[in-house]
Design a protein around this motif. Sequence first.
Motif, PDB file in Angstrom:
ATOM      1  N   MET A   1       1.019  -1.241  -0.035  1.00 38.21           N
ATOM      2  CA  MET A   1       0.034   0.019   0.070  1.00 38.21           C
ATOM      3  C   MET A   1       0.858   1.319  -0.175  1.00 38.21           C
ATOM      4  O   MET A   1       1.795   1.303   0.712  1.00 38.21           O
ATOM      5  N   LYS A   2       0.557   2.155  -1.049  1.00 41.00           N
ATOM      6  CA  LYS A   2       1.305   3.457  -1.078  1.00 41.00           C
ATOM      7  C   LYS A   2       0.972   4.418   0.181  1.00 41.00           C
ATOM      8  O   LYS A   2      -0.187   4.312   0.865  1.00 41.00           O
ATOM      9  N   THR A   3       2.055   4.956   0.649  1.00 33.65           N
ATOM     10  CA  THR A   3       1.619   5.886   1.815  1.00 33.65           C
ATOM     11  C   THR A   3       1.083   7.164   1.139  1.00 33.65           C
ATOM     12  O   THR A   3       1.552   7.772   0.175  1.00 33.65           O
ATOM     13  N   THR A   4       0.815   7.969   1.919  1.00 30.30           N
ATOM     14  CA  THR A   4       0.114   9.276   1.405  1.00 30.30           C
ATOM     15  C   THR A   4       0.837  10.249   1.751  1.00 30.30           C
ATOM     16  O   THR A   4       1.682  10.445   2.794  1.00 30.30           O
ATOM     17  N   SER A   5       0.865  11.290   0.666  1.00 27.22           N
ATOM     18  CA  SER A   5       1.672  12.442   1.223  1.00 27.22           C
ATOM     19  C   SER A   5       1.088  13.637   0.282  1.00 27.22           C
ATOM     20  O   SER A   5       0.479  13.616  -0.609  1.00 27.22           O
ATOM     21  N   ILE A   6       1.437  14.637   1.023  1.00 28.33           N
ATOM     22  CA  ILE A   6       0.829  16.141   0.628  1.00 28.33           C
ATOM     23  C   ILE A   6       1.847  16.997   0.352  1.00 28.33           C
ATOM     24  O   ILE A   6       2.655  17.022   1.442  1.00 28.33           O
ATOM     25  N   GLN A   7       2.321  17.426  -0.621  1.00 28.35           N
ATOM     26  CA  GLN A   7       3.645  18.300  -1.020  1.00 28.35           C
ATOM     27  C   GLN A   7       2.879  19.549  -1.267  1.00 28.35           C
ATOM     28  O   GLN A   7       1.908  19.837  -1.962  1.00 28.35           O
ATOM     29  N   LYS A   8       3.506  20.648  -0.916  1.00 30.62           N
ATOM     30  CA  LYS A   8       3.076  21.922  -1.335  1.00 30.62           C
ATOM     31  C   LYS A   8       4.254  22.866  -1.894  1.00 30.62           C
ATOM     32  O   LYS A   8       5.295  22.826  -1.322  1.00 30.62           O
ATOM     33  N   TYR A   9       3.784  23.532  -2.925  1.00 26.57           N
ATOM     34  CA  TYR A   9       4.792  24.174  -3.802  1.00 26.57           C
ATOM     35  C   TYR A   9       4.089  25.727  -3.857  1.00 26.57           C
ATOM     36  O   TYR A   9       3.172  25.822  -4.062  1.00 26.57           O
ATOM     37  N   VAL A  10       5.200  26.469  -3.611  1.00 25.68           N
ATOM     38  CA  VAL A  10       4.683  27.915  -3.623  1.00 25.68           C
ATOM     39  C   VAL A  10       5.375  28.729  -4.934  1.00 25.68           C
ATOM     40  O   VAL A  10       6.609  28.720  -4.846  1.00 25.68           O
ATOM     41  N   PHE A  11       4.737  29.490  -5.721  1.00 23.52           N
ATOM     42  CA  PHE A  11       5.220  30.173  -6.725  1.00 23.52           C
ATOM     43  C   PHE A  11       4.912  31.762  -6.687  1.00 23.52           C
ATOM     44  O   PHE A  11       3.719  31.902  -6.374  1.00 23.52           O
ATOM     45  N   GLY A  12       5.795  32.368  -6.641  1.00 23.40           N
ATOM     46  CA  GLY A  12       5.678  33.984  -6.632  1.00 23.40           C
ATOM     47  C   GLY A  12       5.104  34.277  -5.108  1.00 23.40           C
ATOM     48  O   GLY A  12       5.489  33.674  -4.154  1.00 23.40           O
ATOM     49  N   LYS A  13       4.242  35.277  -5.374  1.00 23.59           N
ATOM     50  CA  LYS A  13       3.635  35.637  -3.687  1.00 23.59           C
ATOM     51  C   LYS A  13       2.164  35.460  -3.760  1.00 23.59           C
ATOM     52  O   LYS A  13       1.409  36.279  -4.132  1.00 23.59           O
ATOM     53  N   PRO A  14       1.771  34.059  -3.449  1.00 20.37           N
ATOM     54  CA  PRO A  14       0.310  34.007  -3.443  1.00 20.37           C
ATOM     55  C   PRO A  14      -0.524  34.822  -2.531  1.00 20.37           C
ATOM     56  O   PRO A  14      -0.145  35.269  -1.471  1.00 20.37           O
ATOM     57  N   ILE A  15      -1.649  35.052  -3.086  1.00 19.22           N
ATOM     58  CA  ILE A  15      -2.940  35.684  -2.094  1.00 19.22           C
ATOM     59  C   ILE A  15      -3.269  34.459  -1.169  1.00 19.22           C
ATOM     60  O   ILE A  15      -3.618  33.835  -1.643  1.00 19.22           O
ATOM     61  N   ASP A  16      -3.320  35.081   0.075  1.00 14.70           N
ATOM     62  CA  ASP A  16      -3.991  33.836   1.105  1.00 14.70           C
ATOM     63  C   ASP A  16      -5.472  33.751   0.844  1.00 14.70           C
ATOM     64  O   ASP A  16      -6.371  34.533   0.997  1.00 14.70           O
ATOM     65  N   THR A  17      -6.031  32.698   0.008  1.00 18.95           N
ATOM     66  CA  THR A  17      -7.374  32.491  -0.198  1.00 18.95           C
ATOM     67  C   THR A  17      -8.106  31.978   1.101  1.00 18.95           C
ATOM     68  O   THR A  17      -9.212  31.625   1.157  1.00 18.95           O
ATOM     69  N   LYS A  18      -7.346  31.369   2.179  1.00 12.50           N
ATOM     70  CA  LYS A  18      -7.862  30.702   3.065  1.00 12.50           C
ATOM     71  C   LYS A  18      -8.740  29.565   2.897  1.00 12.50           C
ATOM     72  O   LYS A  18      -9.769  29.119   3.898  1.00 12.50           O
ATOM     73  N   ALA A  19      -8.271  28.856   1.749  1.00  8.17           N
ATOM     74  CA  ALA A  19      -9.034  27.532   1.498  1.00  8.17           C
ATOM     75  C   ALA A  19      -8.680  26.369   2.199  1.00  8.17           C
ATOM     76  O   ALA A  19      -9.166  25.633   2.671  1.00  8.17           O
ATOM     77  N   VAL A  20      -7.115  26.386   2.788  1.00  2.52           N
ATOM     78  CA  VAL A  20      -6.626  25.307   3.496  1.00  2.52           C
ATOM     79  C   VAL A  20      -6.462  26.018   4.808  1.00  2.52           C
ATOM     80  O   VAL A  20      -6.200  26.850   5.190  1.00  2.52           O
ATOM     81  N   ILE A  21      -6.683  24.995   5.552  1.00  3.33           N
ATOM     82  CA  ILE A  21      -6.726  25.008   7.074  1.00  3.33           C
ATOM     83  C   ILE A  21      -5.467  24.521   7.674  1.00  3.33           C
ATOM     84  O   ILE A  21      -5.012  24.819   9.023  1.00  3.33           O
ATOM     85  N   LYS A  22      -4.788  23.606   7.122  1.00  8.14           N
ATOM     86  CA  LYS A  22      -3.606  22.881   7.595  1.00  8.14           C
ATOM     87  C   LYS A  22      -2.245  23.502   7.294  1.00  8.14           C
ATOM     88  O   LYS A  22      -2.288  23.978   6.191  1.00  8.14           O
TER      89      LYS A  22
ATOM     90  N   LYS B   1      -3.330  32.239 -14.332  1.00  9.37           N
ATOM     91  CA  LYS B   1      -3.417  33.401 -14.565  1.00  9.37           C
ATOM     92  C   LYS B   1      -2.160  34.264 -14.364  1.00  9.37           C
ATOM     93  O   LYS B   1      -1.758  34.997 -15.064  1.00  9.37           O
ATOM     94  N   GLU B   2      -1.640  33.964 -13.259  1.00 11.74           N
ATOM     95  CA  GLU B   2      -0.532  34.677 -12.586  1.00 11.74           C
ATOM     96  C   GLU B   2       0.384  33.582 -11.987  1.00 11.74           C
ATOM     97  O   GLU B   2      -0.155  32.698 -11.448  1.00 11.74           O
ATOM     98  N   ALA B   3       1.615  33.987 -12.022  1.00 10.01           N
ATOM     99  CA  ALA B   3       2.476  32.740 -11.434  1.00 10.01           C
ATOM    100  C   ALA B   3       2.780  33.193  -9.850  1.00 10.01           C
ATOM    101  O   ALA B   3       3.630  33.253  -9.341  1.00 10.01           O
ATOM    102  N   ASN B   4       1.386  33.376  -9.225  1.00 12.60           N
ATOM    103  CA  ASN B   4       1.537  33.546  -7.662  1.00 12.60           C
ATOM    104  C   ASN B   4       0.587  32.676  -7.211  1.00 12.60           C
ATOM    105  O   ASN B   4      -0.576  33.062  -7.271  1.00 12.60           O
ATOM    106  N   TYR B   5       0.962  31.873  -6.665  1.00 14.73           N
ATOM    107  CA  TYR B   5      -0.206  30.455  -6.349  1.00 14.73           C
ATOM    108  C   TYR B   5       0.510  29.425  -5.559  1.00 14.73           C
ATOM    109  O   TYR B   5       1.808  29.464  -5.697  1.00 14.73           O
ATOM    110  N   SER B   6      -0.391  28.675  -4.744  1.00 13.88           N
ATOM    111  CA  SER B   6       0.237  27.370  -4.123  1.00 13.88           C
ATOM    112  C   SER B   6      -0.112  26.271  -4.931  1.00 13.88           C
ATOM    113  O   SER B   6      -1.452  26.229  -5.205  1.00 13.88           O
ATOM    114  N   LEU B   7       0.627  25.323  -4.842  1.00 11.80           N
ATOM    115  CA  LEU B   7       0.150  23.809  -5.691  1.00 11.80           C
ATOM    116  C   LEU B   7       0.221  22.903  -4.780  1.00 11.80           C
ATOM    117  O   LEU B   7       1.302  22.667  -4.206  1.00 11.80           O
TER     118      LEU B   7
END
Length: 668
Positions: free
Chosen positions: A1-22, A129-135
């Motif tokens: 069974m594969k383990t779960t992983s969550i990776q975050k990548y940040v490009f530019g200066k993202p505006i905080d959307t508050k979508a993520v709580i962790k 649209k802009e290179a300011n986001y979190s993936l």
Amino acid sequence: MKTTSIQKYVFGKPIDTKAVIKDVDISENLPNYIGISDDKQTIAISLGESDKVYGLGEAVRGINKRGWIYETYCNDDPVHTETKRSLYGAHPFVMIAGNHTFGLFVDFPDRVTFDVGYTDINKLQITVKEANYSLYVIESDSPRSIVKHFRQLIGKSYIAPFWAFGFQQSRWSYANADAVRSVIDNYRSNGFPIDAVYLDIDYMEDFKDFTINEERFPNFKKFVEEAKEKNIHLVPIIDAGVKIEKGYKIYEEGKALSYFCKDEDGNDFIAAVWPGKVCFPDFLNNAAANWFGEKYKYLIDMGIDGFWNDMNEPAIFYSEKRLDKAIDTIAELKCRNIGIYDYFRLKDTVYGISNNPDDYKSIYHSIDGTQVCHDRVHNLFGTCMTKSAANAFKRIAPDKNILMFSRASYIGMHRYSGIWMGDNQSWWSHIKLNLQMLPSLNMCGFLYSGADIGGFGDNCTEDLLLRWLALGIFTPLMRNHSALGTRDQEFYRFSSHKEAFRSLLQLRYSLIPYIYSEFIKAAENNELLFTPLSFEYRGDKYAESIEDQLLVGENIMIAPVYEPNAVGRYVYIPEEMTAVHFKAYDDYTLHQYSKGHYYIEIPLNEVVVFIRKNKVLPLVSPADCTANLDMSTLHFIGDVAKGQTYTLYTEGKVENGETVVQKHVLSI
Ligand code: GLC
């Protein structure tokens, strides 16, 4: 069974959307299966021939999104044809399921284009649209597990009050109190269960938020009480635009406090919606949001305990500037012999005055003291409006769980309210679209949802309404709503199948303990309420491509009819199941099916529910409203073997504006 992983990548200066709580640590190198352009605006992923792509929440087309190009952009567009790219909600989460299964959340509050095999059939290309986001990249071993981890990341879904699982009737508009009384009386006298009636824009004085038209609705507070005595909740609409009118308190206050969105010159941005010229509260400015949220108190004090927030993309009929330009163009073309190009110019000018992208570029917000062009945060506007209300409810009425759903949304809003699917049409294809959107919305956290049953635009027919109702009885938000000028479509308007409408509505009430319990389980455990068969029966080539059947909760499958004049439909049974052919909650026949394809007859007055192997379906005797459901009548049908249990949830007390649910493990 594969383990779960969550990776975050940040490009530019993202505006905080508050979508993520962790909090997630930032990673550096993208996995090698994700290609990214040098400017970081385009992400490319190869798709295997049989890979499926899921997600995108509120969007046209199937559960598997392959074969089209979508854009996350809150869009006031009531014509949901299959060639549209965006609807009212913006939900930039996708999942690729195949040999390699992973999810991607592009946390960015403006346009993100998801080209899912449109330009290149075997490629997913995401353009931001802009290179300011979190993936966020989520890896796990199954689509279910990816959804669960994504949902943990974005926080627990909104839980509506129990009564909001009852049937709700709406229309644009019930023009006065007597019209509403007549709807209630007709439902009650026909023995049709109902819990809520909606008040569309005409309850207001000149379409002004937080006002009551006293002529049409005299003594409103008493009227709300009168409805409550009949166990009916009245649910008023709230629009995003505030009418510009001297002496109108909300306008005067908003102006004095400088709480409205500005234009490029720093003046209040003026648009027009229902009341004519309006200003938009700057919901992205915390002080302005708090101020607007408090305004709901006016209606809460009158006994109101449910709201729907509308036109919050925001919808713009026209801006002053654009209207002037359009009138100039029309004047210029006056008395001319208009040929092809001038004709197109004229047509585009007129159509182009609404929701014009250039107008969104002229709106400014004040976010933490900084001026930000609306164009960069467009998808947060409706979310911030709804959040402003949800936060205020906790202050104004902490002892109440208030129903709320919105038209526009971004991921994150699912923690505060539900959504409805906006202005659909009385089209057969929209029953299927309703069904297909449900799991996609669940993936993005939106559990309290439903479509306008019977269709909003265009004229409904009796058979369409019956078939739509047969799906609607399973959706948490179950509301019949229709547009101004269309045929009346309250269920009692159709006499040939009155008995069938009554039976289906009663069946919904019999199913409420199950729907509510499974809804709570989905919210508490970050699961889907509506699951595509492909998620559950992985490796089964038929189940993997089924687009018109769903699992509802853990125990049942549905396969609604969505074609006119059909006497039944083909159903794929992915495992041994018991089909319950309901004519009424207490009038049904059971048929056993083994795995395989079947043509199943489903007359207009019947609903078939498929109970899974070793599972049961709890049913209760129906009542005229949720408050009168008698849980002591609860019984089970299906694979009723001794020693089984069913976990039932009921509504408990409300603390800090939220329901604390009660769990009951019932032996069968
Ligand atoms: C919008 C809403 C619709 C409502 C109408 C009038 O079109 O989507 O539900 O009835 O406005 O308020």
